[in-house]
Scaffold this motif. Structure first.
Motif, PDB file in Angstrom:
ATOM      1  N   ARG A 132       1.080  -1.701  -0.229  1.00  0.00           N
ATOM      2  CA  ARG A 132       0.081   0.089  -0.054  1.00  0.00           C
ATOM      3  C   ARG A 132       1.089   1.410   0.321  1.00  0.00           C
ATOM      4  N   LEU A 133       1.842   0.755   0.651  1.00  0.00           N
ATOM      5  CA  LEU A 133       2.890   2.457   0.802  1.00  0.00           C
ATOM      6  C   LEU A 133       3.986   2.469  -1.075  1.00  0.00           C
ATOM      7  N   LEU A 134       3.840   1.740  -1.567  1.00  0.00           N
ATOM      8  CA  LEU A 134       4.282   1.982  -3.277  1.00  0.00           C
ATOM      9  C   LEU A 134       2.724   2.489  -3.995  1.00  0.00           C
ATOM     10  N   ASP A 135       1.449   2.338  -3.709  1.00  0.00           N
ATOM     11  CA  ASP A 135       0.596   2.478  -3.923  1.00  0.00           C
ATOM     12  C   ASP A 135       0.673   3.565  -4.487  1.00  0.00           C
ATOM     13  N   HIS A 136       0.440   4.410  -2.953  1.00  0.00           N
ATOM     14  CA  HIS A 136       0.399   5.844  -2.550  1.00  0.00           C
ATOM     15  C   HIS A 136       1.358   6.200  -3.454  1.00  0.00           C
ATOM     16  N   PHE A 137       2.519   5.752  -3.278  1.00  0.00           N
ATOM     17  CA  PHE A 137       4.095   7.247  -4.414  1.00  0.00           C
ATOM     18  C   PHE A 137       3.747   6.418  -5.562  1.00  0.00           C
ATOM     19  N   GLU A 138       3.341   5.569  -6.240  1.00  0.00           N
ATOM     20  CA  GLU A 138       2.908   5.854  -7.421  1.00  0.00           C
ATOM     21  C   GLU A 138       1.915   6.331  -7.576  1.00  0.00           C
ATOM     22  N   ARG A 139       0.884   6.443  -7.264  1.00  0.00           N
ATOM     23  CA  ARG A 139       0.521   7.697  -7.699  1.00  0.00           C
ATOM     24  C   ARG A 139       0.175   9.656  -7.526  1.00  0.00           C
ATOM     25  N   GLY A 140       1.867   8.981  -6.829  1.00  0.00           N
ATOM     26  CA  GLY A 140       2.118  10.615  -6.913  1.00  0.00           C
ATOM     27  C   GLY A 140       1.410  11.246  -5.237  1.00  0.00           C
ATOM     28  N   LYS A 141       1.084  10.635  -4.189  1.00  0.00           N
ATOM     29  CA  LYS A 141       0.584  10.947  -3.277  1.00  0.00           C
ATOM     30  C   LYS A 141       1.628  10.950  -2.332  1.00  0.00           C
ATOM     31  N   LEU A 142       2.532  10.359  -2.251  1.00  0.00           N
ATOM     32  CA  LEU A 142       2.830  10.355  -1.578  1.00  0.00           C
ATOM     33  C   LEU A 142       5.109  10.669  -1.614  1.00  0.00           C
ATOM     34  N   MET A 143       6.157  11.546  -0.836  1.00  0.00           N
ATOM     35  CA  MET A 143       7.552  11.473  -0.771  1.00  0.00           C
ATOM     36  C   MET A 143       7.390  11.230   0.206  1.00  0.00           C
ATOM     37  N   LEU A 144       8.990  10.818   0.491  1.00  0.00           N
ATOM     38  CA  LEU A 144       9.491   9.884   0.954  1.00  0.00           C
ATOM     39  C   LEU A 144      11.001  10.620   2.039  1.00  0.00           C
ATOM     40  N   THR A 145      11.564  12.313   0.541  1.00  0.00           N
ATOM     41  CA  THR A 145      12.395  12.337   1.471  1.00  0.00           C
ATOM     42  C   THR A 145      12.664  12.787   2.840  1.00  0.00           C
ATOM     43  N   GLY A 146      11.411  13.246   3.300  1.00  0.00           N
ATOM     44  CA  GLY A 146      11.646  13.510   4.863  1.00  0.00           C
ATOM     45  C   GLY A 146      11.352  12.864   6.016  1.00  0.00           C
ATOM     46  N   VAL A 147      11.827  11.464   5.570  1.00  0.00           N
ATOM     47  CA  VAL A 147      12.066   9.892   6.138  1.00  0.00           C
ATOM     48  C   VAL A 147      12.858  10.411   7.608  1.00  0.00           C
ATOM     49  N   GLN A 148      12.957  10.953   8.796  1.00  0.00           N
ATOM     50  CA  GLN A 148      14.125  10.878   9.123  1.00  0.00           C
ATOM     51  C   GLN A 148      14.337   9.393  10.175  1.00  0.00           C
ATOM     52  N   ILE A 149      13.238   9.009  10.053  1.00  0.00           N
ATOM     53  CA  ILE A 149      13.384   7.653  11.489  1.00  0.00           C
ATOM     54  C   ILE A 149      12.437   6.062  10.651  1.00  0.00           C
ATOM     55  N   MET A 150      13.376   5.569  10.071  1.00  0.00           N
ATOM     56  CA  MET A 150      12.556   4.439   9.200  1.00  0.00           C
ATOM     57  C   MET A 150      13.079   3.032   9.968  1.00  0.00           C
TER      58      MET A 150
END
Length: 537
Positions: A132-150
């Motif tokens: 589901r995370l990759l679905d949102h990313f491919e739809r252009g609704k999410l960016m992961l460049t601001g992740v500090q803790i994974m």
């Protein structure tokens, strides 16, 4: 050591105290201080030891300062299943209730619109399954460049479910400067390669030997041998019910694991049919149904939960008393996670595994993994002890009726006591009259047997003395009604009512017996018969 010694945020400590926890577990004691320092952590601990709180508490303390931006979450938690993701979300709600941290849960079975609305507002904590995370990313609704803790939770389960390529892609979308917290119960070679590739000088925290089971769990194995191959499944379900009933009041609630979704449905219906309070949980169910069943099991409304391996991770229900493995897990590591659903938070638990002969190879691998021999218990379907002399077994006492129904005369004949043998029979008195032997038929008399039966008599051997004595014909049972022979009544055929001339019958019978007399009475051709001379006019 107490939680107050771990340098956590005061508001987090207050939430922990209200939740009823005072002492951290070994994995929490070692992982939380390193995570608060900003270092990468590789945590290895058996299931049920508090790994979720080991990364939840330091994350809340670190994220207490700062603010999230739209579509750019500040932290990311990856979970293999929806249930585990929901479990992590509940932990954040419990421990972060005094912080104004926003949170979003991205799992399947939920509308995209509701999830997009949360992401657009900006979230501090994003909890998601990889798909589901990759679905949102491919739809252009999410960016992961601001992740500090994974955080990657239950990494070995990710490997089993085939999520490793997705994990590698998600890692590549996050900043290189992120802090990574990597937790797993086991460390297969593929997971080790992943940690070496994406973690930077991690602190290895290992509080128990890899692939070990909890000491509070009493493990048992019940080996079953079915009577027939086509009865294996039904007898296995019967054995499971017998084992559950044998636990009595000690069985407060239980989780039954099956390898296949189809077996989950069949076993669930079977338990309901036999009066058990059971619910089913597997991946093909709608998300709303899965959450409703899971919440009912947590609240005590459902006593027995029949589930696939989707429930082997993330079910934090401390009061589970029993775990039953209806099928021996194919992957040895799954056994560790399955039985880890019981014996949590210091409580005692019981894990029972049912094993058919063809599953023995999987059981051997499990014992090799845990480096221990699991005790065996007798099968509840073992053959009963032989009945004492004079008592017929139940199967013979109540024979199964087959074929035609017996008549009243035959039933009465079988119910009558059998006559004593000839050797033990009392001698008949001389005064008793003997039955007259039947007279031999005249030599010229026709045989009473039909013609078809008389064929080939000349070719047959002479009958023996025993064959000469033909057995008496069996009496045909009379059909009686009220003690009288039932006749034709008023329905008499018409030919029976025709008058009969006795004299004509006697004369005809005489002619049949003496054909020469009949020829003598007939006129000869010389006397004017139709073929003589007198026939000419």
């Amino acid at each position: 050591m107490k939680f107050s010694d771990l340098d956590l945020d005061p508001k987090v400590l207050q939430a922990i105290e209200e939740a009823g926890y005072e002492t951290p577990t070994p994995i929490q004691q070692k992982a939380i201080p390193e995570a608060l320092k900003g270092r990468d952590v590789l945590g290895i601990a058996q299931t049920g030891t508090g790994k979720t709180a080991a990364f939840t508490l330091p994350m809340i303390s670190i994220l207490a300062q700062g603010r999230a931006r739209a579509r750019m979450p500040r932290s990311l938690v990856l979970c293999p299943t929806r249930e585990l993701a929901a479990q992590v979300a509940e932990n954040f709600e419990i421990y972060g209730k005094y912080h104004k941290l926003s949170m979003a849960l991205l799992i399947g079975g939920v509308s995209f619109k509701d999830q997009d609305r949360l992401i657009d507002r900006g979230v501090d904590v994003l909890i998601a399954t990889p798909g589901r995370l990759l679905d949102h990313f491919e739809r252009g609704k999410l960016m992961l460049t601001g992740v500090q803790i994974m955080v990657v939770d239950e990494a070995d389960r990710m490997l089993d479910m085939g999520f490793i390529p997705d994990i590698e892609r998600i890692f590549s979308l996050t900043p290189f400067t992120r802090q990574t917290l990597f937790f797993s119960a086991t460390m297969p070679p593929e997971i080790t390669r992943l940690t070496e590739q994406f973690l930077h000088a991690p602190v290895r925290v290992e509080v128990a030997r890899q692939s070990t089971t909890g000491e509070n769990i009493e493990q048992r194995v019940c080996e079953l041998t079915p009577s027939r191959k086509d009865r294996a499944d039904s007898e296995k379900r019967a054995a499971l019910r017998a084992l559950m009933r044998a636990e009595g009041e000690a069985l407060k609630n239980a989780i039954i694991f099956c390898n296949r979704k189809r077996d989950v449905s069949v076993l669930h219906k079977s338990l309901l049919k036999h009066g058990f309070n059971a619910g089913a949980l597997h991946g093909d169910l709608d998300q709303s149904v899965r959450m409703r069943v899971l919440n009912g099991f947590r609240d005590g409304e459902i006593q027995i939960l029949v589930a696939s391996d989707v429930a082997a991770r993330g079910l934090d229900i401390p009061s589970v008393s029993h775990v039953f493995n209806f099928d021996v897990p194919i992957h040895s590591e799954d056994y560790v996670h399955r039985i880890g659903r019981t014996g949590r938070a210091g409580r005692k638990g019981v894990a029972v595994t049912l094993c058919l002969p063809h599953e023995q190879k999987h059981l051997d691998k499990i014992e090799e993994l845990v480096k221990a021999t699991i005790p065996r218990v007798p099968s509840p379907l073992a053959a009963p002890a032989p009945a004492p002399e004079g008592e017929a077994p139940e199967a013979e006492a109540r024979p199964r009726r087959r074929g035609r129904r017996k008549s009243a005369a035959e039933a009465a004949a079988e119910a009558a006591p059998a006559p004593p043998p000839a050797a033990e029979r009392a001698p008949e008195p001389d005064a008793a009259p003997k039955a007259a032997a039947p007279e031999a038929p005249a030599p010229d008399a026709p045989s009473p047997r039909p013609a078809r039966a008389r064929r080939g008599e000349g070719k047959r051997a002479e009958p023996s003395a025993q064959q000469d004595e033909a057995p008496a014909p069996r009496a045909r049972p009379e059909r009686r009604r009220g003690g009288q022979v039932v006749g034709l009544g008023d329905h008499v055929p018409a030919f029976l009512l025709q008058p009969i001339n006795v004299d004509e019958l006697i004369a005809a019978s005489a002619r049949d017996e003496d054909p020469e007399e009949e020829e003598a009475d007939a006129p000869s051709p010389a006397e004017g018969g139709p073929s003589g001379e007198g026939a000419a006019v």
